[in-house]
Motif scaffolding. Structure first.
Motif, PDB file in Angstrom:
ATOM      1  N   LEU A 104       0.831  -1.204   0.000  1.00 56.78           N
ATOM      2  CA  LEU A 104       0.000   0.000   0.000  1.00 56.78           C
ATOM      3  C   LEU A 104       0.867   1.257   0.000  1.00 56.78           C
ATOM      4  CD1 LEU A 104      -2.717  -1.182   2.527  1.00 56.78           C
ATOM      5  CD2 LEU A 104      -3.073  -0.721   0.090  1.00 56.78           C
ATOM      6  N   LYS A 105       1.944   1.225   0.742  1.00 50.65           N
ATOM      7  CA  LYS A 105       2.875   2.351   0.728  1.00 50.65           C
ATOM      8  C   LYS A 105       3.495   2.520  -0.658  1.00 50.65           C
ATOM      9  CE  LYS A 105       5.505   5.638   2.395  1.00 50.65           C
ATOM     10  NZ  LYS A 105       4.935   6.944   2.801  1.00 50.65           N
ATOM     11  N   THR A 106       3.861   1.423  -1.282  1.00 50.60           N
ATOM     12  CA  THR A 106       4.502   1.472  -2.598  1.00 50.60           C
ATOM     13  C   THR A 106       3.602   2.111  -3.651  1.00 50.60           C
ATOM     14  OG1 THR A 106       5.864  -0.475  -2.143  1.00 50.60           O
ATOM     15  CG2 THR A 106       5.488   0.048  -4.451  1.00 50.60           C
ATOM     16  N   VAL A 107       2.304   1.830  -3.589  1.00 52.86           N
ATOM     17  CA  VAL A 107       1.406   2.348  -4.626  1.00 52.86           C
ATOM     18  C   VAL A 107       0.847   3.722  -4.298  1.00 52.86           C
ATOM     19  CG1 VAL A 107       0.801   0.019  -5.352  1.00 52.86           C
ATOM     20  CG2 VAL A 107      -0.677   1.201  -3.704  1.00 52.86           C
ATOM     21  N   HIS A 141      -0.662   6.982   2.156  1.00 56.39           N
ATOM     22  CA  HIS A 141       0.061   7.656   3.243  1.00 56.39           C
ATOM     23  C   HIS A 141      -0.499   7.332   4.621  1.00 56.39           C
ATOM     24  CE1 HIS A 141       0.837  10.225  -0.332  1.00 56.39           C
ATOM     25  NE2 HIS A 141       2.024  10.372   0.220  1.00 56.39           N
ATOM     26  N   LEU A 142      -1.831   7.190   4.717  1.00 56.08           N
ATOM     27  CA  LEU A 142      -2.464   6.963   6.028  1.00 56.08           C
ATOM     28  C   LEU A 142      -3.605   5.969   5.873  1.00 56.08           C
ATOM     29  CD1 LEU A 142      -3.462   9.316   8.857  1.00 56.08           C
ATOM     30  CD2 LEU A 142      -5.321   8.171   7.644  1.00 56.08           C
ATOM     31  N   LEU A 143      -3.769   5.116   6.895  1.00 59.48           N
ATOM     32  CA  LEU A 143      -4.885   4.192   6.963  1.00 59.48           C
ATOM     33  C   LEU A 143      -5.670   4.423   8.252  1.00 59.48           C
ATOM     34  CD1 LEU A 143      -3.172   0.864   5.826  1.00 59.48           C
ATOM     35  CD2 LEU A 143      -4.451   2.488   4.414  1.00 59.48           C
ATOM     36  N   ALA A 151       6.281   0.212   7.672  1.00 65.06           N
ATOM     37  CA  ALA A 151       6.033   0.435   6.245  1.00 65.06           C
ATOM     38  C   ALA A 151       6.027   1.915   5.884  1.00 65.06           C
ATOM     39  CB  ALA A 151       4.705  -0.197   5.850  1.00 65.06           C
ATOM     40  N   GLY A 152       6.047   2.782   6.881  1.00 61.67           N
ATOM     41  CA  GLY A 152       6.007   4.217   6.614  1.00 61.67           C
ATOM     42  C   GLY A 152       4.605   4.757   6.410  1.00 61.67           C
TER      43      GLY A 152
END
Length: 406
Positions: free
Chosen positions: A126-129, A132-134, A159-160
Motif C-alpha cells: 500500500l505504501k509502494t502504490v 500515506h495513512l490508513l 512500512a512508513g
C-alpha cells in the motif's frame, strides 16, 4: 532686565502661535532650537498571504479475503502491488492518499473472514502504490486481540504508513493526529460503531475508538460526549481543518441509515470539514456540503470495498475520490474547492483473462477494450463495468465531477 524680558515675551508668543499651527522665527536668538515640520506617516497595509491548494485522495475499505492473499503469493513472497496497477496513478498524483484498513497484521497463520489477519507485505504494498495513512478503526480492529492491534500498528510504522483510530497507549489516543496535505494541516479522527462482538481489551480501553457506548449489543447509543471532546481537541490543535473517518451503517445497503445521517450532521455542525465513511461493503451517497460558516465540506457515507472477494451486488464497485482543498490566505480557513471521482471495478480472478485479481479503472479499461485490447477485459466484464459505472452515478447521487446542490 528689559532686554531679557523682551526675549522671554517673544519666545512665549512663538510657542502660543505654534500651538495654533503658525510658526514665527523672527526675534528668536540665533542659537534657539527650531520647530520641525512633522514627517508624513505612511500607513502599511497588512500583507495578505496567498491561498494554498492541495489534493487529498480517498479510497475505500481494504478487505483482505484469503483468495486475494493467495493471489498475492508469487512463489517466494507476497506482493499485492499488482492489484493496484490501474488505480495507483490516482493515489500517486495526489498530495496525500488515505483508505480504511479492515484487517490486522499479526503474522502467520493468515486468515480471512470473520477474523482477518493479512501478510505484512500488504502494508508495504500500500505504501509502494501511494498510500500515506490508513484508518484502523473498523469492526475488525480487535480481530487478533490487543496484541494483534499493537503489532498491526508496528507493521504500519515499519512500512512508513500513518494511522488513526486504534492506539497502543492512552497517550497515543489523547494526541490529535495531524497530517500535512500539501502544506494544509488536517486533524484526523477515526471511529467505528462496533468490534463484531469482540470486547475492547479491558486493560487497554483506549485502544479502539468506538463511537457507541453499547457497541457489544445494539450499537445504537452514540457517545456524543466522546465525539465532542475529540472535536474540541482537534479544533484547538492548530490544524487548519478536521477530517473524520467513520465506520458505520448497514452492510449491503446503498442508502445511509438514520444514525449515519444524524451523526454526519452533528460532525459538520461541530467543526468537521470532511466526513469519510466506510463499512457497508457497497457504495453509498456522497455530496459537497455547505457548512454553517459558508465553507464547502465533503461527505461520503461509504466508498465501498477497495479490494475484496465479495460477489454480492455492488460489492465490486468503488472509486478513487480526489478532493481539492484550498486554505484562504486571508482567513486561514479551508474549503473543498473541487471534488471528482474515478469509478473502479474489482475484477475477480475467475472473470479475468489473466486469471488474477485486479482493481480496474473503469474508464480506462472500457476505453482499452473499445480499442481492441482484450488482454485483461472480455466482453462480459466490459458490459458489467459499463453497468457498474452507471450504478455508481446513481448510488453516489452525482456525476464524476461533484458540484454543490442547488
Amino acid at each position: 532686565m528689559k532686554h531679557i524680558g523682551t526675549k522671554i515675551l517673544a519666545g512665549v508668543l512663538v510657542v502660543l502661535l505654534a500651538g495654533a499651527g503658525v510658526l514665527i522665527w523672527r526675534n528668536l536668538p540665533e542659537d534657539a532650537p527650531r520647530l520641525q515640520e512633522p514627517e508624513e506617516t505612511v500607513r502599511q497595509e497588512p500583507e495578505v498571504q496567498p491561498d494554498t491548494t492541495a489534493t487529498l485522495c480517498v479510497a475505500g475499505d481494504i478487505v483482505a479475503h484469503m483468495p486475494l492473499v493467495a493471489d498475492a503469493w508469487n512463489g517466494e513472497a507476497y506482493d499485492f502491488t499488482h492489484l493496484f496497477a490501474d488505480a495507483r496513478r490516482y493515489y500517486e498524483a495526489a498530495d496525500y492518499t488515505t483508505a480504511c484498513l479492515e484487517t490486522t497484521f499479526n503474522g502467520p497463520p493468515y486468515s480471512g473472514y470473520p477474523q482477518f489477519c493479512a501478510p505484512d507485505a500488504l502494508a508495504s504494498g500500500l505504501k509502494t502504490v501511494g498510500f500515506h495513512l490508513l484508518s484502523t478503526a473498523s469492526n475488525h480492529s480487535m480481530d487478533t486481540w490487543y496484541s494483534g492491534l499493537v503489532r498491526t500498528l508496528d507493521v504500519l510504522d515499519a512500512a512508513g504508513l500513518e494511522h488513526v483510530g486504534t492506539y497502543r497507549t492512552q497517550q497515543e489516543r489523547d494526541t490529535v493526529k495531524i497530517i500535512d496535505v500539501g502544506g494544509i494541516k488536517l486533524a484526523m479522527l477515526a471511529y467505528t460503531f462496533s468490534t463484531n462482538g469482540l470486547p475492547v481489551d479491558s486493560e487497554h480501553p483506549y485502544c479502539v475508538s468506538v463511537y457507541t457506548s453499547d457497541y457489544m449489543t445494539d450499537c445504537s447509543a452514540v457517545d456524543y460526549d466522546l465525539i465532542q471532546s475529540d472535536l474540541d481537541k482537534a479544533g484547538q490543535s492548530g490544524a487548519d481543518a478536521i477530517a473524520v473517518y467513520v465506520h458505520w451503517g448497514n452492510e449491503y445497503h446503498t442508502e445511509p441509515s438514520e444514525q449515519q445521517e444524524q451523526l454526519a450532521d452533528y460532525l459538520f455542525a461541530h467543526g468537521a470539514t470532511l466526513v469519510l465513511g466506510g463499512h457497508a461493503h457497497v457504495p453509498q451517497p456522497m455530496e459537497l456540503r455547505t457548512l454553517p460558516d459558508g465553507r464547502t465540506g465533503y461527505l461520503c457515507y461509504c466508498l465501498g470495498n477497495l479490494i475484496s472477494n465479495q460477489f454480492d451486488p455492488y460489492t465490486n464497485l468503488t472509486a478513487a475520490v480526489t478532493l481539492t482543498l484550498t486554505r484562504s490566505g486571508e482567513t486561514g480557513q479551508v474549503t473543498v474547492s473541487g471534488a471528482e471521482y474515478a469509478p473502479m471495478f474489482m475484477l475477480h480472478a475467475s472473470d479475468s483473462n489473466e486469471g488474477r485479481y485486479r482493481l480496474l479503472d473503469i474508464r480506462k479499461s472500457m476505453q482499452d477494450f473499445e480499442q481492441g485490447d482484450t488482454s485483461v477485459v472480455n466482453r462480459s466484464v466490459y458490459d458489467r463495468m459499463k453497468q457498474g459505472r452507471s450504478d455508481l452515478h446513481r448510488i453516489f447521487g452525482t456525476d464524476e465531477v461533484l458540484s454543490l446542490a442547488a
